[in-house]
Design an enzyme around this catalytic site. Structure first.
Site, PDB file in Angstrom:
ATOM      1  N   LYS A   3      12.399  16.328  -1.695  1.00 33.99           N
ATOM      2  CA  LYS A   3      13.511  17.213  -2.044  1.00 33.99           C
ATOM      3  C   LYS A   3      13.625  17.322  -3.562  1.00 33.99           C
ATOM      4  O   LYS A   3      12.796  17.971  -4.184  1.00 33.99           O
ATOM      5  CB  LYS A   3      14.747  16.768  -1.293  1.00 33.99           C
ATOM      6  N   SER A  37      22.965  16.095   5.845  1.00 34.17           N
ATOM      7  CA  SER A  37      22.052  17.179   5.508  1.00 34.17           C
ATOM      8  C   SER A  37      22.550  18.549   5.944  1.00 34.17           C
ATOM      9  O   SER A  37      22.127  19.546   5.379  1.00 34.17           O
ATOM     10  CB  SER A  37      20.670  16.897   6.094  1.00 34.17           C
ATOM     11  N   HIS A  76      19.178  13.711   0.386  1.00 28.09           N
ATOM     12  CA  HIS A  76      19.854  14.780  -0.375  1.00 28.09           C
ATOM     13  C   HIS A  76      20.739  14.222  -1.483  1.00 28.09           C
ATOM     14  O   HIS A  76      21.564  14.944  -2.029  1.00 28.09           O
ATOM     15  CB  HIS A  76      20.696  15.645   0.561  1.00 28.09           C
TER      16      HIS A  76
HETATM   17  C1  LIG Z   1      14.701  15.793   4.881  1.00 26.99           C
HETATM   18  C2  LIG Z   1      15.315  14.563   5.393  1.00 26.99           C
HETATM   19  C3  LIG Z   1      14.551  13.506   5.870  1.00 26.99           C
HETATM   20  C4  LIG Z   1      13.067  13.619   6.075  1.00 26.99           C
HETATM   21  O1  LIG Z   1      12.389  13.583   4.892  1.00 26.99           O
HETATM   22  P1  LIG Z   1      10.925  14.251   4.799  1.00 26.99           P
HETATM   23  O2  LIG Z   1      10.360  13.659   3.599  1.00 26.99           O
HETATM   24  O3  LIG Z   1      11.141  15.720   4.708  1.00 26.99           O
HETATM   25  O4  LIG Z   1      10.211  13.874   6.042  1.00 26.99           O
HETATM   26  C5  LIG Z   1      15.179  12.337   6.242  1.00 26.99           C
HETATM   27  N1  LIG Z   1      16.514  12.221   6.159  1.00 26.99           N
HETATM   28  C6  LIG Z   1      17.297  13.221   5.730  1.00 26.99           C
HETATM   29  C7  LIG Z   1      18.776  13.032   5.656  1.00 26.99           C
HETATM   30  C8  LIG Z   1      16.727  14.437   5.359  1.00 26.99           C
HETATM   31  O5  LIG Z   1      17.499  15.441   4.978  1.00 26.99           O
END
Ligand SMILES: *Cc1c(COP(=O)(O)O)cnc(C)c1O
Length: 642
Positions: free
Chosen positions: A490, A431, A459
């Site tokens: 996302k 991320s 992602h």
């Molecule tokens: C954003 C993210 C999460 C968390 O997801 P949410 O739905 O925002 O709680 C978990 N793992 C990774 C790699 C992320 O980038």
């Protein structure tokens, strides 16, 4: 309940002389005997003074009636600059106690240095009352009252032992005070104790390195009652209640002080966090605090959170099913929307089944804490998302962190740990760096060592793979990892986490993942929005291609401006290093109309602060090219050290 007195004395013969190594005593329940005996033996055999060659461990049963319970003396600390000041402090307390000849008493101290036990001194006549002046008087049969939290390993806490002893001594008939100086050359703290002043620690009573030490019990009473006093000190079994664990930890007058200190530290280290508010949906052009900005930091990669069909689906779901779900999935909180989305996600990821969580964070915490059973080992990439780290911490598994995307290191660590069962877990797209996990390598090692494999596609979904199906499509793999986790927050433009896998996996998680079981389920609006976004992702793969093109355009424009970046996904890290400088550049860009976040420790390693650009399918080529120029100029204009 029967209690047991346990005493250990360890010594060692040197040049024909028996030298004392270590001694301890406890009053224990039967259940505590084994662990404490082992701990005391280990203490005798591994002591700084040498290895004992004679250990006497004596265990005697005692009845509850034989035990006197007393309160621990309250503790105070007097900080002094040197030994002379320390001695003065004792004199001050003795005079406060109405003991007249303090100086003469202190002069007796030198006679105690060779004694194993204490001197029993009449405060009025300065006569020594202990029956054996060479050996001295030993106060024994005492311990701190047991609390469930106490462990055998805690058995050597000098401070607690001293409080226990002093509390017993000054509760003896006609003892008015005790003075003590340790014979440990490295321990210069001593104390004066009395019922009315408590246990007063004095931080310096002798010079560092001085081996002198001893104790004096001060007696003030009729001579005929001396035997009763000695009887109490030597024979009465005493348990001391409420013995503090640490010295000098007086309660804070301001309970908020540690929090204030923490925030002060964060501010001075440029790590203090604040929140910016957007007045518009996530789109290429947004408004924040009245200012128009180009959004270069949103995870809404496909621009779907502002897509009319997605919003309409959410509105319709609210009209039909209401605002909230009203319960957890296992009680009243399952709607047809939940089941339909799970089926849809499983099909999109070519899996047998799927399970929704309320967020991606909760998915990782729930999955890993459930799969990390006792005795298993989780191998986790060092750059994995915080939610994976937290899941590992909550699990009963041992966690071994391997070097970022380094399969040789991973294999070496698997071989060294030789797990009977366990899991390899990695972000699919990392991320903060935007690079892609070596999933073929992970699957190969998982197979070779009979481990489960798990990737986090937060992602990756909607971003990598020719049609946005994620990491399996990206590598063209014939088979999924065992656990495919993702989020709807996302590219899927909504919120909620999910996991895809075998029916066995999903059945297990539905029964054991606590963040799934003990939380109210997702509400209708995000479910319907995610479902609509997923349908658009399936039917309009050109959005994914546009996203990938946009990322190439942006990186090429940065390169033209002299900034080299590597981007395998829609995340483009622009490494700055210094936290303060990254913050100033981000602020400068904000002032120039670009919303680009600086990512700092602890999200990334210290001194690797970065601007993290996130590209969207809805950015225009012109927007991205202009932004690249502005970013380069901002970096140029902020000096390295200010
Ligand atoms: C954003 C993210 C999460 C968390 O997801 P949410 O739905 O925002 O709680 C978990 N793992 C990774 C790699 C992320 O980038």
């Amino acid at each position: 309940m029967t209690l047991y007195s346990m005493k250990m004395r360890a010594s060692r013969e040197e040049n024909g002389l028996s030298q004392h190594i270590s001694g301890a005593e406890k009053i224990l329940s039967e259940a505590e005997l084994g662990d404490n005996a082992a701990a005391l033996l280990s203490r005798a055999l591994h002591h700084a003074k040498g290895r004992a060659d004679f250990i006497n461990l004596k265990i005697e049963a005692t009845t509850p009636e034989e035990i006197a319970y007393i309160e621990a003396l309250p503790v105070a600390t007097v900080d002094v600059a040197n030994a002379a000041e320390g001695q003065q402090t004792i004199l001050k307390y003795l005079s406060q106690l109405g003991i007249p000849n303090g100086a003469a008493i202190m002069r007796q101290f030198s006679h105690t240095y060779e004694m194993r036990g204490a001197m029993l001194l009449d405060v009025d006549t300065l006569e020594r009352l202990e029956p054996d002046p060479a050996r001295g008087l030993r106060a024994t049969y005492m311990d701190a009252e047991h609390t469930p939290a106490r462990q055998a390993g805690d058995c050597k806490n000098h401070f607690q032992e001293a409080i226990v002893l002093a509390s017993k001594v000054v509760s003896a008939p006609h003892i008015v005070a005790e003075i003590c100086m340790s014979d440990d050359p490295d321990y210069v703290t001593g104390y004066v104790a009395a019922p009315s002043i408590g246990y007063v620690r004095i931080t310096r009573l002798k010079a560092m390195g001085c081996p002198d030490g001893g104790r004096i019990f001060l007696y003030c009473g009729p001579r005929k009652e001396v035997p009763a006093c000695i009887e109490y000190l030597e024979k009465q079994k005493v348990l001391v209640r409420h013995v503090p664990v640490n010295p000098g930890k007086a309660p804070l007058t301001d309970s908020w002080q540690p929090l204030k200190d923490d925030l002060t530290m964060r501010r001075s280290a440029q790590l203090y966090r604040t929140i910016k508010t957007l007045q518009t949906p996530q789109r290429a052009q947004v408004k924040s605090d009245g200012q128009d900005l180009l959004m270069l930091a949103s995870n809404s990669y496909l621009g779907l959170s502002d897509e009319p069909r997605v919003k309409a689906a959410a509105i319709e779901a609210v009209a039909r099913y209401g605002a909230g779900s009203g319960g957890s999935r296992l009680t009243t909180g399952t709607l047809p929307l939940h089941n339909a989305l799970e089926a849809e996600l499983a099909s999109f990821k070519n899996a047998n089944a799927a399970l929704l969580f309320n967020t991606g964070y909760m998915a990782n915490v729930g999955i890993l804490s459930a799969l990390g059973t006792p005795g298993s080992i989780i191998f986790s990439d060092e750059l994995n998302h915080a939610s994976i780290i937290d899941g590992c911490r909550l699990s009963h598994a041992r966690t071994i962190v391997y070097r970022h995307n380094d399969m040789a290191d991973l294999e070496a660590k698997i071989q060294a740990a030789a797990p009977t069962h366990g899991l390899i877990v990695s972000d699919a797209v990392f991320s903060m760096d935007g690079d892609i996990a070596d999933l073929p390598g992970i699957l190969q090692l998982a197979k070779k060592y009979h481990l489960l494999s798990m990737v986090d596609e937060a992602h990756a979904t909607g971003v990598i793979g020719a049609t946005g199906h994620g990491i399996v499509e990206h590598f063209g793999l014939p088979k999924n990892p065992d656990v495919l986790m993702g989020t709807m927050s996302k590219a899927l433009a909504s919120e909620g986490g999910f996991v895809c896998g075998s029916q066995l996996l999903i059945d297990y998680l539905r029964n054991t993942a606590r963040s799934f079981i003990f939380s109210t389920s997702l509400a209708p609006a995000p479910l319907a929005a995610a479902q609509a976004a997923l349908t658009i992702l399936r039917t309009e793969p050109q959005r994914v291609q546009r996203l990938q093109e946009n990322t190439r355009t942006f990186c090429a424009a940065l390169a033209e401006n002299g900034i080299q970046t590597k981007a395998s996904s829609a995340i483009v890290p622009i490494i700055i290093g210094d936290e303060g400088r990254a913050m100033r550049i981000a602020q400068k860009l904000y002032d120039c109309g670009i919303f680009l976040t600086a990512i700092r420790y602890p999200t990334v390693a210290q001194d690797s602060a970065r601007l993290r650009a996130a590209i969207m399918a809805t950015h225009t080529t012109a927007e991205l090219q202009d932004a690249a120029g502005t970013i380069a100029a901002a970096i140029q204009s902020v000096p390295i050290k200010k």
